[in-house]
Design a protein around this motif. Structure first.
Motif, PDB file in Angstrom:
ATOM      1  N   GLY A  76     -63.245  36.278 -41.968  1.00 43.38           N
ATOM      2  CA  GLY A  76     -62.537  35.140 -42.538  1.00 43.38           C
ATOM      3  C   GLY A  76     -61.663  35.546 -43.695  1.00 43.38           C
ATOM      4  N   ASN A  77     -60.719  34.659 -44.053  1.00 46.57           N
ATOM      5  CA  ASN A  77     -59.791  34.952 -45.132  1.00 46.57           C
ATOM      6  C   ASN A  77     -60.482  35.135 -46.482  1.00 46.57           C
ATOM      7  N   CYS A  78     -61.646  34.533 -46.647  1.00 43.87           N
ATOM      8  CA  CYS A  78     -62.347  34.646 -47.924  1.00 43.87           C
ATOM      9  C   CYS A  78     -63.040  35.994 -48.109  1.00 43.87           C
ATOM     10  N   ALA A  96     -64.109  26.915 -42.023  1.00 46.09           N
ATOM     11  CA  ALA A  96     -62.750  27.189 -42.475  1.00 46.09           C
ATOM     12  C   ALA A  96     -62.179  25.893 -43.032  1.00 46.09           C
ATOM     13  N   TYR A 102     -57.505  24.901 -49.505  1.00 45.07           N
ATOM     14  CA  TYR A 102     -57.925  26.300 -49.685  1.00 45.07           C
ATOM     15  C   TYR A 102     -57.572  26.775 -51.094  1.00 45.07           C
ATOM     16  N   SER A 105     -57.527  30.479 -52.351  1.00 49.43           N
ATOM     17  CA  SER A 105     -58.910  30.977 -52.238  1.00 49.43           C
ATOM     18  C   SER A 105     -59.865  30.398 -53.279  1.00 49.43           C
ATOM     19  N   CYS A 108     -63.071  29.206 -51.790  1.00 49.31           N
ATOM     20  CA  CYS A 108     -63.918  30.184 -51.094  1.00 49.31           C
ATOM     21  C   CYS A 108     -65.302  30.234 -51.744  1.00 49.31           C
ATOM     22  N   ASN A 135     -63.452  30.732 -44.858  1.00 48.68           N
ATOM     23  CA  ASN A 135     -62.224  30.968 -44.120  1.00 48.68           C
ATOM     24  C   ASN A 135     -61.249  29.834 -44.414  1.00 48.68           C
ATOM     25  N   LYS A 136     -59.991  29.990 -43.989  1.00 45.21           N
ATOM     26  CA  LYS A 136     -59.028  28.900 -44.096  1.00 45.21           C
ATOM     27  C   LYS A 136     -58.466  28.595 -42.716  1.00 45.21           C
ATOM     28  N   ASP A 213     -55.141  35.960 -52.506  1.00 45.31           N
ATOM     29  CA  ASP A 213     -55.349  35.011 -51.414  1.00 45.31           C
ATOM     30  C   ASP A 213     -56.556  35.364 -50.565  1.00 45.31           C
ATOM     31  N   ASP A 214     -57.030  36.624 -50.640  1.00 49.93           N
ATOM     32  CA  ASP A 214     -58.214  37.017 -49.876  1.00 49.93           C
ATOM     33  C   ASP A 214     -59.482  36.985 -50.726  1.00 49.93           C
ATOM     34  N   ASN A 215     -59.459  36.146 -51.808  1.00 49.26           N
ATOM     35  CA  ASN A 215     -60.656  35.869 -52.592  1.00 49.26           C
ATOM     36  C   ASN A 215     -61.150  37.084 -53.379  1.00 49.26           C
TER      37      ASN A 215
END
Length: 519
Positions: A76-78, A96, A102, A105, A108, A135-136, A213-215
């Protein structure tokens, strides 16, 4: 000096590169720095007053939207993989969250209580559960959640943010970090947080980190922070205004347990603008400084570093306790799946999802040790060391091994280090598995093995392998499970966590005054 190129291609090629300085030019060059500063200030105000305050409303106001399914997923994006164990059980799941909520993040790791409404269609109606934002969902609308579980349909839902059901302190994931670069993630917090700072002992001040943005969090303006000392002090400001401080021994890559956590179910999840708390805290016990690390006392000098984080951090005050020490939590290498901190570099026939036999369900590793020194080989991600064998590192390596129907295989287990120049892995220390076990590898049974890292040269290394040492032909299949780097017994922390309330309204006035000053 290496670069991994974000374009299609193949091969390994020599390169040279230099950093390029970007010069901002406008019709009035003299105004460019002011314009840039105003943009930064405006962005900081927006991030904290919109995202931070909106998140508080998620705890008190039901959010309505649609729930859909995207299947069980560990990523996931986080970048919060693996999921906390609780969220892989019935009644819990990763979710997500929609792109508008979001918030770069900031949500997250937030926990949500999800309830179905009467509307919807599909084969799998949603039942009440607790979700963990990992996730987003870019295509989802405000209020929507995409559920990380098997199912079908589009269903009406309502949800509210809740305090996460964690009982342990926060932990920290480090990615590609070294003495001159810090990329860090804060995990398992009870509530969302909107700023992270790191203590700079050379200047006796806090340096604001920038959220990615990826936490993760990066130091955009180091201000003399580097090279990093063994331990770093961290300050985290929750969306409620509560401030906690911690001390952690950073590593290039991996997850390290902290010793601080937000106050559970306590004060409130209503506002960060109430009456200031009278809580006090101790100063950092760093031997290089005796001054109090107040982030508001340095005026406009500290402002430039603070605007990229949050208004709350600029105004919060108070010191931090001292904790830290050696690595305090185990690092799983394989438990039903390979830890994302490692990559598979094996050149033996290997299966990471073997269904039987297993030491702990549902999966184990199987590999066939051939006669040509075939190996099951795992390597730390990003070619950064994650296997620390010094007195402040891990105590040892634990694993479970099964000899299959044959048993008695000739296999060595080794700590190794990859040399990028020669593209070869050097054995730092190797142990015959039979010697580690005190007997040949048993057939049809699991046996625990343990290597004490006091028998391994102290250092930071990037690989482990189990390698065939047979000279007589292919040996019978071998199974491995529950491989982990074992932490040393931890020293009780003397961390002092503090909570303060923040004057957001005063912060806005302060920044407006600064804007007028610059204009």
């Amino acid at each position: 000096g290496d670069l991994d190129l974000g374009m299609a291609g193949d091969g390994r090629w020599g390169i040279e590169w230099k950093a390029y300085r970007f010069v901002l030019r406008t019709g009035h060059d003299a105004m460019a720095p002011r314009v840039l500063l105003l943009c930064i200030i405006t962005m900081s105000l927006y991030v904290n007053s919109i995202w931070g305050q909106n998140i508080l409303s998620y705890f008190t106001t039901k959010q309505s939207g649609e729930g859909t399914y995207y299947g069980v997923s560990s990523g996931g994006n986080c970048a919060l993989d693996p999921l906390p164990a609780r969220f892989s059980t019935a009644g819990y799941a990763g979710v997500a969250i929609n792109l508008p909520q979001y918030g770069n993040s900031i949500t997250c790791g937030m926990c949500v209580s999800v309830q179905p409404t009467s509307r919807g269609s599909g084969a799998t109606p949603i039942t009440p559960f607790i979700g963990y934002v990992n996730n987003k969902c870019p295509e989802c609308g405000t209020g929507d959640l995409d559920l990380g579980m098997a199912g079908d349909g589009r269903w009406g839902i309502e949800w509210k943010a809740i305090e996460c059901p964690f009982t342990n302190p926060v932990s920290y994931r480090f990615e590609g970090s070294n003495a001159h670069y810090l990329k860090m993630q804060v995990r398992l917090a009870l509530i969302p947080f909107d700023s992270v700072s790191v203590w700079n002992p050379s200047q006796s001040s806090w340096i604001s980190m920038s959220r990615t943005d990826d936490n993760h969090w990066l130091v955009s303006n180091p201000q003399g922070l580097y090279p990093l000392s063994t331990n770093i002090r961290v300050r985290i400001v929750g969306v409620t205004g509560e401030v906690i401080e911690d001390s952690v021994a950073w590593v290039p890559a991996g997850i390290i347990a902290g010793s601080a956590q937000f106050t559970p179910s306590g004060t409130s999840l209503t506002s960060a603008t109430g009456t200031p708390s009278s809580a006090t805290s101790s100063q950092p016990s760093d031997s290089t400084t005796s001054s109090s690390p107040s982030s508001s006392s340095s005026g406009l000098t500290s402002l430039l570093g603070a605007v990229t984080s949050s208004v709350s951090t600029v105004l919060s005050s108070g010191g931090g306790g001292g904790g830290g020490g050696s690595i305090s939590s185990d690092l799983p290498v394989y438990q039903n799946s390979l830890n994302p901190a490692f990559e598979n570099w094996s050149w033996a026939v290997t299966n990471f999802s073997n269904p039987s036999p297993v030491h702990s369900a549902p999966s184990s590793i199987s590999f066939i040790p051939g006669a040509s020194y075939d190996a099951f080989y795992v390597h730390c991600v990003s070619s950064s060391p994650c296997i620390y064998t010094s007195s402040s590192g891990y105590a040892g390596l634990e694993f479970y091994i099964h000899g299959g129907a044959e048993g008695g295989q000739a296999i060595d287990v080794a700590v190794v280090q990859y040399d990028r120049a020669t593209e070869k892995s050097a054995i730092i220390k190797s142990f015959p598995v039979a010697t580690v076990l005190g007997k040949p590898i048993p057939a049809n049974a699991w046996t625990k093995g343990y290597i004490d890292f006091s028998d391994v040269p102290a250092g930071a290394y990037d690989g482990l392998w189990f390698q065939s040492k047979s000279s007589s032909g292919v040996q019978g299949v071998v199974y491995l499970d529950d491989i982990r780097l074992v932490a040393r017994p931890s020293t009780p922390p003397n961390q002092v966590a503090t909570a303060t309330s923040l004057h957001t309204s005063c912060a806005v006035l302060l920044f407006l005054a600064i804007i007028v000053l610059f204009i």
